[in-house]
Write an enzyme that holds these catalytic residues in place. Structure first.
Site, PDB file in Angstrom:
ATOM      1  N   GLU A  82       0.764  -1.055   0.054  1.00 25.52           N
ATOM      2  CA  GLU A  82       0.141  -0.006  -0.041  1.00 25.52           C
ATOM      3  C   GLU A  82       0.718   1.154   0.071  1.00 25.52           C
ATOM      4  O   GLU A  82       1.685   1.432   0.965  1.00 25.52           O
ATOM      5  CB  GLU A  82      -0.897   0.133   1.282  1.00 25.52           C
ATOM      6  CG  GLU A  82      -1.889   0.998   1.153  1.00 25.52           C
ATOM      7  CD  GLU A  82      -2.825   1.066   2.365  1.00 25.52           C
ATOM      8  OE1 GLU A  82      -3.104   0.069   2.962  1.00 25.52           O
ATOM      9  OE2 GLU A  82      -3.255   1.946   2.563  1.00 25.52           O
ATOM     10  N   LYS A 269      -7.108  -0.680  11.976  1.00 24.38           N
ATOM     11  CA  LYS A 269      -6.521  -1.064  10.527  1.00 24.38           C
ATOM     12  C   LYS A 269      -5.349  -0.076  10.027  1.00 24.38           C
ATOM     13  O   LYS A 269      -4.574  -0.779   9.740  1.00 24.38           O
ATOM     14  CB  LYS A 269      -7.743  -1.062   9.195  1.00 24.38           C
ATOM     15  CG  LYS A 269      -7.047  -1.811   8.130  1.00 24.38           C
ATOM     16  CD  LYS A 269      -6.438  -0.775   7.158  1.00 24.38           C
ATOM     17  CE  LYS A 269      -6.000  -1.307   5.843  1.00 24.38           C
ATOM     18  NZ  LYS A 269      -5.191  -0.295   5.086  1.00 24.38           N
ATOM     19  N   ASP A 285       4.800 -14.136  12.117  1.00 21.23           N
ATOM     20  CA  ASP A 285       3.601 -14.540  11.806  1.00 21.23           C
ATOM     21  C   ASP A 285       2.529 -13.452  11.978  1.00 21.23           C
ATOM     22  O   ASP A 285       1.993 -13.192  13.199  1.00 21.23           O
ATOM     23  CB  ASP A 285       3.146 -15.698  12.717  1.00 21.23           C
ATOM     24  CG  ASP A 285       1.732 -16.555  12.474  1.00 21.23           C
ATOM     25  OD1 ASP A 285       0.836 -15.914  11.694  1.00 21.23           O
ATOM     26  OD2 ASP A 285       1.648 -17.905  12.577  1.00 21.23           O
ATOM     27  N   HIS A 383      -2.344  10.802   0.048  1.00 18.68           N
ATOM     28  CA  HIS A 383      -2.289   9.172  -0.574  1.00 18.68           C
ATOM     29  C   HIS A 383      -2.420   8.991  -1.889  1.00 18.68           C
ATOM     30  O   HIS A 383      -1.946   8.170  -2.575  1.00 18.68           O
ATOM     31  CB  HIS A 383      -3.656   8.545   0.262  1.00 18.68           C
ATOM     32  CG  HIS A 383      -3.854   7.059   0.140  1.00 18.68           C
ATOM     33  ND1 HIS A 383      -3.071   6.196   0.781  1.00 18.68           N
ATOM     34  CD2 HIS A 383      -4.709   6.694  -0.826  1.00 18.68           C
ATOM     35  CE1 HIS A 383      -3.460   5.021   0.431  1.00 18.68           C
ATOM     36  NE2 HIS A 383      -4.120   4.988  -0.635  1.00 18.68           N
TER      37      HIS A 383
HETATM   38  P1  NDP Z   1      10.563 -22.666  15.938  1.00 21.09           P
HETATM   39  O1  NDP Z   1      10.052 -24.039  16.388  1.00 21.09           O
HETATM   40  O2  NDP Z   1      10.847 -22.743  14.382  1.00 21.09           O
HETATM   41  O3  NDP Z   1      12.058 -22.397  16.594  1.00 21.09           O
HETATM   42  C1  NDP Z   1      11.964 -22.008  17.964  1.00 21.09           C
HETATM   43  C2  NDP Z   1      13.208 -22.797  18.350  1.00 21.09           C
HETATM   44  O4  NDP Z   1      14.522 -21.721  17.943  1.00 21.09           O
HETATM   45  C3  NDP Z   1      13.330 -23.132  19.877  1.00 21.09           C
HETATM   46  O5  NDP Z   1      12.625 -24.237  20.074  1.00 21.09           O
HETATM   47  C4  NDP Z   1      14.722 -22.976  19.969  1.00 21.09           C
HETATM   48  O6  NDP Z   1      15.215 -24.340  19.892  1.00 21.09           O
HETATM   49  C5  NDP Z   1      15.567 -22.126  18.964  1.00 21.09           C
HETATM   50  N1  NDP Z   1      16.144 -21.111  19.639  1.00 21.09           N
HETATM   51  C6  NDP Z   1      17.360 -20.697  19.249  1.00 21.09           C
HETATM   52  N2  NDP Z   1      17.785 -19.421  19.955  1.00 21.09           N
HETATM   53  C7  NDP Z   1      16.593 -19.175  20.712  1.00 21.09           C
HETATM   54  C8  NDP Z   1      16.230 -18.180  21.672  1.00 21.09           C
HETATM   55  N3  NDP Z   1      17.353 -17.114  22.089  1.00 21.09           N
HETATM   56  N4  NDP Z   1      14.921 -18.186  22.291  1.00 21.09           N
HETATM   57  C9  NDP Z   1      14.159 -19.169  21.998  1.00 21.09           C
HETATM   58  N5  NDP Z   1      14.548 -20.193  21.342  1.00 21.09           N
HETATM   59  C10 NDP Z   1      15.683 -20.163  20.514  1.00 21.09           C
HETATM   60  O7  NDP Z   1       9.649 -21.529  16.300  1.00 21.09           O
HETATM   61  P2  NDP Z   1       8.553 -21.157  17.067  1.00 21.09           P
HETATM   62  O8  NDP Z   1       8.179 -22.436  18.033  1.00 21.09           O
HETATM   63  O9  NDP Z   1       8.668 -19.852  17.726  1.00 21.09           O
HETATM   64  O10 NDP Z   1       7.045 -21.550  16.422  1.00 21.09           O
HETATM   65  C11 NDP Z   1       6.836 -20.134  15.436  1.00 21.09           C
HETATM   66  C12 NDP Z   1       6.185 -20.879  14.236  1.00 21.09           C
HETATM   67  O11 NDP Z   1       5.229 -21.588  14.552  1.00 21.09           O
HETATM   68  C13 NDP Z   1       5.645 -19.627  13.161  1.00 21.09           C
HETATM   69  O12 NDP Z   1       6.136 -19.954  11.845  1.00 21.09           O
HETATM   70  C14 NDP Z   1       4.162 -19.590  13.199  1.00 21.09           C
HETATM   71  O13 NDP Z   1       3.608 -19.257  11.893  1.00 21.09           O
HETATM   72  C15 NDP Z   1       4.014 -21.127  13.587  1.00 21.09           C
HETATM   73  N6  NDP Z   1       2.633 -21.463  14.282  1.00 21.09           N
HETATM   74  C16 NDP Z   1       1.660 -20.670  14.683  1.00 21.09           C
HETATM   75  C17 NDP Z   1       0.610 -21.131  15.324  1.00 21.09           C
HETATM   76  C18 NDP Z   1      -0.358 -19.978  15.880  1.00 21.09           C
HETATM   77  O14 NDP Z   1       0.033 -18.901  15.994  1.00 21.09           O
HETATM   78  N7  NDP Z   1      -1.470 -20.448  16.157  1.00 21.09           N
HETATM   79  C19 NDP Z   1       0.195 -22.331  15.194  1.00 21.09           C
HETATM   80  C20 NDP Z   1       1.456 -23.221  14.933  1.00 21.09           C
HETATM   81  C21 NDP Z   1       2.650 -22.951  14.341  1.00 21.09           C
HETATM   82  P3  NDP Z   1      16.401 -25.131  20.685  1.00 21.09           P
HETATM   83  O15 NDP Z   1      16.493 -24.597  22.237  1.00 21.09           O
HETATM   84  O16 NDP Z   1      16.308 -26.371  20.669  1.00 21.09           O
HETATM   85  O17 NDP Z   1      17.704 -24.550  19.858  1.00 21.09           O
END
Ligand code: NDP
Length: 429
Positions: A82, A269, A285, A383
């Site tokens: 936009e 919005k 997301d 706009h």
């Molecule tokens: P991921 O599972 O992709 O990644 C998160 C992982 O990153 C952690 O588990 C951790 O794994 C690692 N990590 C590395 N550094 C850090 C840090 N500093 N802090 C925290 N974690 C870290 O992502 P999310 O669990 O965040 O999920 C997000 C995705 O889920 C989005 O794409 C979303 O669209 C989707 N989603 C959304 C839903 C909803 O909104 N209702 C439902 C289902 C999915 P480790 O500690 O093992 O390295």
């Protein structure tokens, strides 16, 4: 970024802007070249991200400039189709910068996982049994995802509610367990869902009921970010309107949105016009953020304005925006999409808390941009002028013709596709 105040950025070519970024930012040339090649996400990579891929869909990526937040400069990547959004955010950020900048803060990043239990023989007994075993449940949840505990997060608390206790309710009674989980720098959907799924069998046993849903709540009201700004009226003067008139117009506009859902939806919005582009550019997301933001705007029982605008004792305009911010700087697409990675590098942000604060500051700026225009000249003037190039393209203009037709449309004050088509035909002759 040394500074986000880059005069004349608007008038530069894309190539010149990228060269300017290289000078101002320590990001590696390799990352900046990702933008230059205009192939931000390969089809091969896209094919690994979702199903049935046939290509990629691109959006313009612009920079919101002039943002000074808690004393730090940010050039904010914004992915949006936009016209006038990026210009308006940058314009207001410049005003707020002159007034001292945005002040922001954020709560701890505590997200919520929900477990739904139905058919308990005695819901109150089930609730008590779960509360009594809180520590056991928290330990089991953390054992299901030990790495987040090592990072300083994890499941911290549990709450239980009974829904539809009223015998008149048309819905079944159910017990809802909330698990509060600190997801550190991740949005946390996968962490939360893993945890709640893992403890569901224990919950079933304790409650003597049947577990159905086990999923995060996108109403992340314990993961909030807040931005505020204080602007002396002298910075708000617009054309023939005095700063005081603009300030009062903004407050009246806010009061309209605060008291009328028809206006509040459009007002909000406009706030999401600023928020979504940053959420998208950083690979987050935006559906999750949108859903949480609108629910938060209805937290008092009536859908209302997300922002609050008022006047302080010195006559300054005071703006505030607080929203749930379920975003991350790791996980999801944040480190997969090359431009999301680039955007996070450009922002020079390392924590999700900091990103959340930048996002709400942009939302607050965007809201003021819209209200300031609405309370003065109206939004169409600015706009439509910015929209004129899209109108020219829609009418079939290409290459150098686009700017020529767009300028003519503005000059004739007729920014319409029909008029643009006539001009394109004339030009071709
Ligand atoms: P991921 O599972 O992709 O990644 C998160 C992982 O990153 C952690 O588990 C951790 O794994 C690692 N990590 C590395 N550094 C850090 C840090 N500093 N802090 C925290 N974690 C870290 O992502 P999310 O669990 O965040 O999920 C997000 C995705 O889920 C989005 O794409 C979303 O669209 C989707 N989603 C959304 C839903 C909803 O909104 N209702 C439902 C289902 C999915 P480790 O500690 O093992 O390295």
């Amino acid at each position: 970024m040394e500074t986000s105040r880059i005069p004349g950025f608007y008038n530069m070519t894309v190539e010149e802007r990228i060269e300017m970024l290289k000078e101002l930012h320590s990001s590696s040339d390799k990352d900046l070249n990702n933008i230059k090649r205009h192939v931000p996400l390969s089809t091969e990579m896209a094919d690994k991200m979702i199903e049935n891929v046939i290509g990629t869909f691109q959006l313009p990526l612009g920079l919101g400039l002039n943002f000074l937040i808690n004393g730090k400069d940010y050039a904010v990547p914004m992915a949006i189709e936009e016209a006038s959004v990026v210009a308006s955010a940058s314009h207001i950020a410049k005003i707020v910068r002159e007034a001292g900048g945005f002040t922001t803060k954020a709560t701890e990043r505590v997200m919520i996982g929900q477990i739904q239990v139905v058919g308990c023989p005695d819901f109150h007994e089930a609730k008590e049994a779960i509360i009594n075993q809180k520590e056991l449940l928290l330990e089991a949840a953390n054992n299901a995802y030990p790495s987040i505990v090592k990072r300083g997060g994890g499941a911290e608390d549990i709450d239980v509610r009974i829904l539809n206790e009223d015998t008149e309710s048309k819905y079944n009674q159910m017990l809802i367990l909330h698990v509060y989980i600190n997801t550190c720098d991740a949005m946390g959907a996968n962490i939360i869902n893993t945890m709640v799924e893992s403890i569901a069998p224990i919950v079933e046993e304790l409650s003597n009921g049947k577990v159905y849903l086990r999923i995060l709540s996108n109403y992340a009201d314990r993961c909030l970010a807040k931005a505020s700004c204080v602007i002396p009226p002298k910075y708000l003067k617009t054309g023939a309107y005095s700063g005081e008139e603009v300030r009062d117009g903004v407050i009246h506009a806010y009061e309209f949105a605060a008291s009328d859902p028809y206006r509040a939806v459009t007002h909000n919005k406009g706030i999401m016009n600023g928020i979504d582009p940053v959420v998208i550019a950083t690979g987050n997301d935006w559906r999750a953020v949108e859903a949480g933001a609108h629910a938060y705007a209805a937290r008092d029982g009536q859908y209302s304005s997300m922002t609050i605008w008022s006047k302080d004792e010195y006559g300054n305009l005071v703006g505030e925006l607080e929203l749930p911010m379920s975003i991350g700087t790791v996980g999801g697409a944040t480190r997969v999409h090359p431009l999301a990675k680039f955007s996070l590098d450009l922002l020079n942000i390392s924590t999700a808390k900091e990103l959340a604060q930048v996002i709400v500051a942009v939302g607050l700026a965007q809201n003021l941009g819209a209200l300031k225009a609405l309370a003065t000249d109206g939004i169409q003037k600015g706009h439509m002028a910015l929209h004129s190039r899209s109108v020219a393209i829609a009418a079939g203009a290409t290459g150098e013709m686009i700017d020529i037709i767009a300028e003519q449309l503005i000059k004739e004050k007729q920014i319409r596709v029909g008029k643009a088509k006539e001009l394109v035909e004339e030009y071709k002759k």
